[in-house]
Design an enzyme around this catalytic site. Sequence first.
Site, PDB file in Angstrom:
ATOM      1  N   LYS A 186     -13.822  46.639  23.096  1.00 49.25           N
ATOM      2  CA  LYS A 186     -14.145  48.051  23.596  1.00 49.25           C
ATOM      3  C   LYS A 186     -13.678  48.298  25.020  1.00 49.25           C
ATOM      4  CE  LYS A 186     -17.500  49.096  20.007  1.00 49.25           C
ATOM      5  NZ  LYS A 186     -18.988  49.282  19.674  1.00 49.25           N
TER       6      LYS A 186
ATOM      7  N   ASP B 126     -21.090  55.535  20.561  1.00 55.16           N
ATOM      8  CA  ASP B 126     -22.245  54.526  19.849  1.00 55.16           C
ATOM      9  C   ASP B 126     -23.255  55.010  20.409  1.00 55.16           C
ATOM     10  OD1 ASP B 126     -20.852  52.596  18.755  1.00 55.16           O
ATOM     11  OD2 ASP B 126     -20.396  51.348  20.229  1.00 55.16           O
TER      12      ASP B 126
HETATM   13  P1  NDP Z   1     -19.362  42.076  23.255  1.00 55.43           P
HETATM   14  O1  NDP Z   1     -18.588  41.050  22.754  1.00 55.43           O
HETATM   15  O2  NDP Z   1     -18.703  43.187  24.025  1.00 55.43           O
HETATM   16  O3  NDP Z   1     -20.785  41.902  23.886  1.00 55.43           O
HETATM   17  C1  NDP Z   1     -21.493  40.926  23.400  1.00 55.43           C
HETATM   18  C2  NDP Z   1     -22.889  40.742  24.122  1.00 55.43           C
HETATM   19  O4  NDP Z   1     -23.795  39.834  23.464  1.00 55.43           O
HETATM   20  C3  NDP Z   1     -22.824  40.314  25.471  1.00 55.43           C
HETATM   21  O5  NDP Z   1     -23.797  40.986  26.157  1.00 55.43           O
HETATM   22  C4  NDP Z   1     -22.811  38.936  25.301  1.00 55.43           C
HETATM   23  O6  NDP Z   1     -23.410  38.202  26.443  1.00 55.43           O
HETATM   24  C5  NDP Z   1     -24.096  39.100  24.439  1.00 55.43           C
HETATM   25  N1  NDP Z   1     -24.444  37.528  23.607  1.00 55.43           N
HETATM   26  C6  NDP Z   1     -23.619  36.970  22.677  1.00 55.43           C
HETATM   27  N2  NDP Z   1     -23.927  35.684  22.437  1.00 55.43           N
HETATM   28  C7  NDP Z   1     -25.163  35.681  22.859  1.00 55.43           C
HETATM   29  C8  NDP Z   1     -26.249  34.573  22.901  1.00 55.43           C
HETATM   30  N3  NDP Z   1     -26.177  33.614  22.075  1.00 55.43           N
HETATM   31  N4  NDP Z   1     -27.388  34.730  23.560  1.00 55.43           N
HETATM   32  C9  NDP Z   1     -27.406  35.900  24.303  1.00 55.43           C
HETATM   33  N5  NDP Z   1     -26.474  36.907  24.279  1.00 55.43           N
HETATM   34  C10 NDP Z   1     -25.210  36.770  23.863  1.00 55.43           C
HETATM   35  O7  NDP Z   1     -20.021  42.958  21.718  1.00 55.43           O
HETATM   36  P2  NDP Z   1     -20.348  44.391  21.458  1.00 55.43           P
HETATM   37  O8  NDP Z   1     -21.298  44.729  22.560  1.00 55.43           O
HETATM   38  O9  NDP Z   1     -19.181  45.149  21.264  1.00 55.43           O
HETATM   39  O10 NDP Z   1     -21.302  44.289  20.139  1.00 55.43           O
HETATM   40  C11 NDP Z   1     -22.567  43.582  20.232  1.00 55.43           C
HETATM   41  C12 NDP Z   1     -23.196  43.796  18.870  1.00 55.43           C
HETATM   42  O11 NDP Z   1     -23.431  45.051  18.413  1.00 55.43           O
HETATM   43  C13 NDP Z   1     -22.171  43.194  17.546  1.00 55.43           C
HETATM   44  O12 NDP Z   1     -22.813  42.421  17.029  1.00 55.43           O
HETATM   45  C14 NDP Z   1     -21.897  44.592  16.915  1.00 55.43           C
HETATM   46  O13 NDP Z   1     -21.489  44.309  15.616  1.00 55.43           O
HETATM   47  C15 NDP Z   1     -22.937  45.354  17.073  1.00 55.43           C
HETATM   48  N6  NDP Z   1     -22.708  46.840  17.236  1.00 55.43           N
HETATM   49  C16 NDP Z   1     -23.154  47.450  16.201  1.00 55.43           C
HETATM   50  C17 NDP Z   1     -22.848  48.970  16.284  1.00 55.43           C
HETATM   51  C18 NDP Z   1     -23.485  49.877  15.183  1.00 55.43           C
HETATM   52  O14 NDP Z   1     -22.948  50.943  15.154  1.00 55.43           O
HETATM   53  N7  NDP Z   1     -24.423  49.599  14.640  1.00 55.43           N
HETATM   54  C19 NDP Z   1     -21.954  49.544  17.441  1.00 55.43           C
HETATM   55  C20 NDP Z   1     -21.463  48.509  18.169  1.00 55.43           C
HETATM   56  C21 NDP Z   1     -21.840  47.337  18.045  1.00 55.43           C
HETATM   57  P3  NDP Z   1     -22.328  37.663  27.478  1.00 55.43           P
HETATM   58  O15 NDP Z   1     -21.904  38.935  28.497  1.00 55.43           O
HETATM   59  O16 NDP Z   1     -23.346  36.533  28.329  1.00 55.43           O
HETATM   60  O17 NDP Z   1     -21.098  37.028  26.926  1.00 55.43           O
END
Ligand code: NDP
Length: 282
Positions: A67, A103
């Site tokens: 994104k 979103d």
């Molecule tokens: P990104 O890859 O952009 O961001 C991932 C986020 O999760 C970051 O803040 C990352 O932290 C954090 N993270 C990942 N692994 C861990 C962990 N083990 N412990 C703590 N924090 C963690 O993904 P998105 O933001 O685009 O998506 C996030 C989730 O939201 C996805 O699973 C997606 O499917 C869901 N989603 C659902 C939507 C809906 O319509 N229902 C719409 C959009 C997303 P760090 O910065 O430290 O890596």
Amino acid sequence: MSTARYAVFGHPISHSLSPRIHSAFAHQLGIALEYTAIDAAPVDFATALERFAGEGGRGANVTLPLKEAAFALCARTSDRARRAGAVNTLTRNDGQWHGDNTDGAGLVRDLTSRQGLDLRARRALLLGAGGAARGVAPALLDAGIAELVIVNRSPERADALADALGEPERAHSRYWQDMRDLGDFELIVNATSAGRGDGNGFSAPLSLVNSRTLAVDVNYGEAAIDFLAWARAAGCHDVVDGLGMLVEQAAEAFEHWHGVRPQTDAVYAALRERDPVLVTAD
Ligand code: NDP
């Protein structure tokens, strides 16, 4: 005339429900379109998107982890995409991509219209600072929450999101490991992808929860199980997963592309039947 082409890009993408949702909306409204899922690793995304445009692609949704990259590829962006610094909806206009972010509107519509919850004046904790968190944060502020505290595994991303929101009195970042000292919240939103990981469970201090707490996971299905199980065990008053948000953000994108808003209840009900995980707004 050839059928209009749309797609969702992500990595991975094979389990995406977006093709099913957009096809159901199109069927409901008698609109002919093709909507496919395209897997693109971050390094290949720009090329894959150009190829799609060259093949007549008119619009695309973008999901994890693309994104913020999508935002950078747009010639023009909507206000809410700029506030998010992330794009989940691309529209091809005059040979360029225009970006929007649906979103946040999708989450707020699900919580307020479908679940009947009032977000105003709630003190809110946002877990995560990736694309999803960036999308929902401005919409939560616009929905009238009292305060937004952002924590993220990588603290610099939480700081960057708080800075981008530009409301230091209301929206600020804290360290993930300091959660115990943050007090309690009427709204806790999990916008991380942690639940897609190694199944180590989710844990956070019980002191975050009070008698009114609404816990929301933007994830759904298996990826939401750990956080929602924690929320239930912690005694949260309402517990909601991200399936309704998914349908509502898709409806918002569909309206953007086709100029008509689909009915979402039947599509939501069909998906909920298939995926009965956890949703109780009392
Ligand atoms: P990104 O890859 O952009 O961001 C991932 C986020 O999760 C970051 O803040 C990352 O932290 C954090 N993270 C990942 N692994 C861990 C962990 N083990 N412990 C703590 N924090 C963690 O993904 P998105 O933001 O685009 O998506 C996030 C989730 O939201 C996805 O699973 C997606 O499917 C869901 N989603 C659902 C939507 C809906 O319509 N229902 C719409 C959009 C997303 P760090 O910065 O430290 O890596």
